[in-house]
Design a protein around this motif. Structure first.
Motif, PDB file in Angstrom:
ATOM      1  N   THR A  17      -2.433 -32.960 -31.805  1.00 58.51           N
ATOM      2  CA  THR A  17      -3.279 -32.577 -30.808  1.00 58.51           C
ATOM      3  C   THR A  17      -3.068 -33.091 -29.624  1.00 58.51           C
ATOM      4  N   HIS A  18      -3.504 -34.414 -29.604  1.00 56.32           N
ATOM      5  CA  HIS A  18      -3.594 -35.265 -28.330  1.00 56.32           C
ATOM      6  C   HIS A  18      -2.389 -35.299 -27.586  1.00 56.32           C
ATOM      7  N   THR A  19      -1.114 -35.649 -28.316  1.00 52.45           N
ATOM      8  CA  THR A  19       0.115 -35.555 -27.701  1.00 52.45           C
ATOM      9  C   THR A  19       0.314 -34.175 -27.062  1.00 52.45           C
ATOM     10  N   ASP A  20       0.100 -33.388 -27.685  1.00 52.95           N
ATOM     11  CA  ASP A  20       0.303 -31.741 -27.106  1.00 52.95           C
ATOM     12  C   ASP A  20      -0.368 -31.786 -25.946  1.00 52.95           C
ATOM     13  N   LEU A  21      -1.532 -32.182 -25.873  1.00 53.87           N
ATOM     14  CA  LEU A  21      -2.482 -32.170 -24.583  1.00 53.87           C
ATOM     15  C   LEU A  21      -1.702 -32.933 -23.280  1.00 53.87           C
ATOM     16  N   ALA A  22      -1.254 -33.966 -23.754  1.00 56.90           N
ATOM     17  CA  ALA A  22      -0.588 -34.737 -22.846  1.00 56.90           C
ATOM     18  C   ALA A  22       0.820 -34.196 -22.219  1.00 56.90           C
ATOM     19  N   ALA A  62       2.048 -43.389 -27.778  1.00 58.59           N
ATOM     20  CA  ALA A  62       2.194 -43.034 -26.449  1.00 58.59           C
ATOM     21  C   ALA A  62       3.515 -42.629 -26.102  1.00 58.59           C
ATOM     22  N   THR A  63       4.429 -43.281 -26.975  1.00 59.39           N
ATOM     23  CA  THR A  63       5.914 -42.572 -26.836  1.00 59.39           C
ATOM     24  C   THR A  63       5.963 -41.036 -27.022  1.00 59.39           C
ATOM     25  N   GLY A  64       5.128 -40.611 -27.749  1.00 60.58           N
ATOM     26  CA  GLY A  64       5.089 -39.258 -28.455  1.00 60.58           C
ATOM     27  C   GLY A  64       5.571 -39.097 -29.882  1.00 60.58           C
ATOM     28  N   LEU A  65       6.340 -40.275 -30.284  1.00 64.79           N
ATOM     29  CA  LEU A  65       6.465 -40.293 -31.536  1.00 64.79           C
ATOM     30  C   LEU A  65       5.054 -40.253 -32.655  1.00 64.79           C
ATOM     31  N   SER A  66       5.315 -39.522 -33.714  1.00 65.04           N
ATOM     32  CA  SER A  66       4.244 -39.057 -34.578  1.00 65.04           C
ATOM     33  C   SER A  66       3.865 -40.381 -35.326  1.00 65.04           C
ATOM     34  N   LEU A  67       2.624 -40.892 -35.271  1.00 64.45           N
ATOM     35  CA  LEU A  67       2.436 -42.436 -36.056  1.00 64.45           C
ATOM     36  C   LEU A  67       2.452 -42.130 -37.558  1.00 64.45           C
ATOM     37  N   PRO A  91      -1.578 -35.834 -13.743  1.00 68.99           N
ATOM     38  CA  PRO A  91      -1.114 -37.160 -14.086  1.00 68.99           C
ATOM     39  C   PRO A  91      -2.276 -37.459 -15.198  1.00 68.99           C
ATOM     40  N   THR A  92      -1.714 -38.266 -16.222  1.00 70.16           N
ATOM     41  CA  THR A  92      -2.575 -38.692 -17.293  1.00 70.16           C
ATOM     42  C   THR A  92      -2.617 -40.072 -17.557  1.00 70.16           C
ATOM     43  N   ARG A  93      -3.599 -40.687 -18.127  1.00 72.63           N
ATOM     44  CA  ARG A  93      -3.756 -42.049 -18.428  1.00 72.63           C
ATOM     45  C   ARG A  93      -4.375 -42.137 -19.957  1.00 72.63           C
ATOM     46  N   THR A  94      -3.732 -42.804 -20.831  1.00 69.65           N
ATOM     47  CA  THR A  94      -4.511 -43.040 -22.072  1.00 69.65           C
ATOM     48  C   THR A  94      -5.011 -44.295 -22.204  1.00 69.65           C
ATOM     49  N   LEU A  95      -6.316 -44.506 -22.920  1.00 68.19           N
ATOM     50  CA  LEU A  95      -6.803 -45.710 -23.194  1.00 68.19           C
ATOM     51  C   LEU A  95      -6.960 -45.712 -24.763  1.00 68.19           C
ATOM     52  N   PRO A  96      -6.187 -46.774 -25.295  1.00 65.45           N
ATOM     53  CA  PRO A  96      -5.905 -46.844 -26.713  1.00 65.45           C
ATOM     54  C   PRO A  96      -7.390 -47.474 -27.225  1.00 65.45           C
ATOM     55  N   ASN A  97      -7.570 -47.319 -28.668  1.00 61.55           N
ATOM     56  CA  ASN A  97      -8.657 -47.901 -29.266  1.00 61.55           C
ATOM     57  C   ASN A  97      -8.584 -48.060 -30.621  1.00 61.55           C
ATOM     58  N   CYS A 131      -0.299 -31.402 -19.765  1.00 57.94           N
ATOM     59  CA  CYS A 131      -0.381 -31.930 -18.488  1.00 57.94           C
ATOM     60  C   CYS A 131       0.720 -31.970 -17.628  1.00 57.94           C
ATOM     61  N   ARG A 132       1.764 -32.652 -18.352  1.00 54.12           N
ATOM     62  CA  ARG A 132       3.138 -32.690 -17.594  1.00 54.12           C
ATOM     63  C   ARG A 132       3.607 -31.395 -17.262  1.00 54.12           C
ATOM     64  N   GLN A 133       3.536 -30.309 -17.949  1.00 51.13           N
ATOM     65  CA  GLN A 133       4.022 -29.001 -17.704  1.00 51.13           C
ATOM     66  C   GLN A 133       3.125 -28.316 -16.779  1.00 51.13           C
ATOM     67  N   HIS A 134       2.002 -28.607 -16.474  1.00 55.31           N
ATOM     68  CA  HIS A 134       0.964 -27.887 -15.800  1.00 55.31           C
ATOM     69  C   HIS A 134       1.289 -28.077 -14.292  1.00 55.31           C
ATOM     70  N   GLU A 135       0.992 -26.608 -13.516  1.00 52.46           N
ATOM     71  CA  GLU A 135       1.302 -26.305 -12.410  1.00 52.46           C
ATOM     72  C   GLU A 135       0.073 -26.361 -11.418  1.00 52.46           C
ATOM     73  N   PRO A 136      -0.305 -27.447 -10.409  1.00 50.75           N
ATOM     74  CA  PRO A 136       0.448 -28.597 -10.443  1.00 50.75           C
ATOM     75  C   PRO A 136       0.508 -29.650 -11.435  1.00 50.75           C
ATOM     76  N   PRO A 137       1.347 -30.527 -11.579  1.00 49.84           N
ATOM     77  CA  PRO A 137       1.104 -31.210 -12.793  1.00 49.84           C
ATOM     78  C   PRO A 137       0.072 -32.327 -12.755  1.00 49.84           C
TER      79      PRO A 137
END
Lengths: 287, 287
Positions: free
Chosen positions: A90-95, B121-126, A106-112, A98-104
């Motif tokens: 789901t979250h990859t899909d959301l990211a 973050a690469t988009g590859l499914s974990l 920018p995203t940043r992910t904070l791993p945990n 964001c790329r395809q959004h008009e205007p694009p």
């Protein structure tokens, strides 16, 4: 900027310091609340973060993401995710949106922390896990067993398998829906015992010796919290184990399980004599 | 209590809020500094945490752990680990020694982000990664190739493989040692380019088509930091890529790579036309 921020596994203080700083400054804060849950309520997050938190259900994330991304090309939006941001597709899909959004946007992910690595607390080596599988709630008429083939693939190579257990949050009551009313069922979380039972049920059908009564497994509950619980035993043992409150997960041990892993895992055994006897008979690094 | 605390991947503010509170109160604070490194120096951690941090090298952790565990049955000791606490077997081993210690030392682990999940973050499914492998620096006379067999096992099932790259920190200079002097070599960190070259070199030998010139892969650098970098391409492309400062990792794509994964990963392609052509020819979920 859309910040996709992992919250970790247990409570409001598992967020990183960096993540907390972003949450406190963001224009809007969403909490994705259907692929996983924290062990505390939304109100506790809001009190600690000092921010209003908007619950993002499946409908909002998957069908109305434009609302989440609104003005995010110029404003900061925080999208909070239980565990690690990429623990669900789901979250990859959301990211990607964001790329395809008009205007694009920018995203940043904070791993945990993620359950995918927190299971290291069992003592099983994270380097010898194969693919991860999901287990859904069986019904009388629907018992999907594709998990069995995946576990079998892992098992042939001696890999451990992490089994993620179904959660049902905000599911519409189908009977009420038929009467034209939207009523949500109470949330349900699969237990280690249910998962083990379902695995035994499918083994009964398939008979390939992939997840039989004497297969060794480890059940975990509330990993990362102060009251986390870990129980090791056969699948039959685990089918009778009570690990208390959600969330639960299960690891089916691979035959490669090394002596050092065994030494650690056996500390969690329900029945140490049985556990050791089965390990010595069926497991261990035979190389 | 021994607290084994994950620091996450990039800098001093990737620690969880809960972890930071423990560090600030603990009697002693150690930083494990030989299986992985943060992208910042110890001094920056000390300034931010407001605590003196003791560097724990391999010698201290593996041979003198009694010093780390000293009084830990009554005092609080924080043992900081880059990434997630269970990302290296060393830490499982330390937890085991706590159990066996006389008197026993209670432990608690605080999970955090790990490279094992941050590669999402690469988009590859974990969920479709197989076992993780490590790549060590080849020398003229020592080119261990057991990684090839492991990747082949994963590849047969269509799984992705995360390759963790060698780091050399505080390695004694063998020539100086022969003269009776202990001199440490400067730290070395394997790059994506070196890793890809070594994989191609072993493929050249083995010829099983596991990691040839046209295998698709993704190189990542400094994941989780603001200047993280992700580059997708063939192994041949990556052998010529420069991803800048450490730490680097590499993912060899499995043939199962799904259309949705492809859609995300191609955003990082060095040569999009080539990447797409190879994906269409060799990859994708054929089920």
């Amino acid at each position: 900027m859309l910040y996709i921020i992992g919250l970790g596994l247990a409570d409001e203080r598992d967020i990183s310091v960096k993540g907390l700083e972003i949450v406190r400054k963001a224009d809007r804060v969403y909490l994705e609340a259907y692929t996983a849950i924290l062990l505390v309520e939304k109100e506790q997050l809001e009190a600690y973060y000092g921010r209003q938190v908007i619950l993002a259900d499946r409908e909002l994330v998957e069908s109305q993401s434009d609302e989440i991304l609104r003005d995010a090309d110029t404003k900061d939006v925080a999208f909070l995710v239980v565990g690690d941001p990429f623990s669900a597709t789901t979250h990859t899909d959301l990211a990607l949106r964001c790329r395809q959004h008009e205007p694009p946007v920018p995203t940043r992910t904070l791993p945990n922390a993620s359950i995918l690595t927190a299971v290291g607390a069992t003592g099983l080596s994270l380097y010898t896990f194969g693919q991860t599988v999901s287990m859904v709630f069986f019904t009388d008429s629907w018992k999907p067993s594709s998990f069995y083939d995946r576990i079998a693939e892992n098992a042939r190579l001696g890999f451990h398998t992490l089994v993620l257990l179904d959660i049902k949050v905000k599911e519409p009551d189908l009977q009420a829906l038929a009467r034209g009313k939207i009523v949500y069922e109470p949330p349900r979380f699969m237990t280690v015992a249910q998962c083990a039972s379902q695995m035994l049920e499918i083994e009964e059908d398939r008979q390939q010796g992939v997840c039989g009564k004497e297969a060794l497994a480890v059940g975990v509950a509330r990993l990362g919290s102060a009251d986390q619980e870990i129980v090791a035993g056969t699948l039959e043992d685990l089918a009778a184990a009570d690990l208390g409150r959600p969330l639960h997960s299960l690891v089916l041990c691979g035959k490669k399980m090394h002596e050092m892993e065994w030494e650690f895992v056996r500390g969690f055994a329900k029945d140490l004599t049985k556990f050791d006897a089965i390990w010595k008979r069926d497991y261990g690094d035979k190389n």
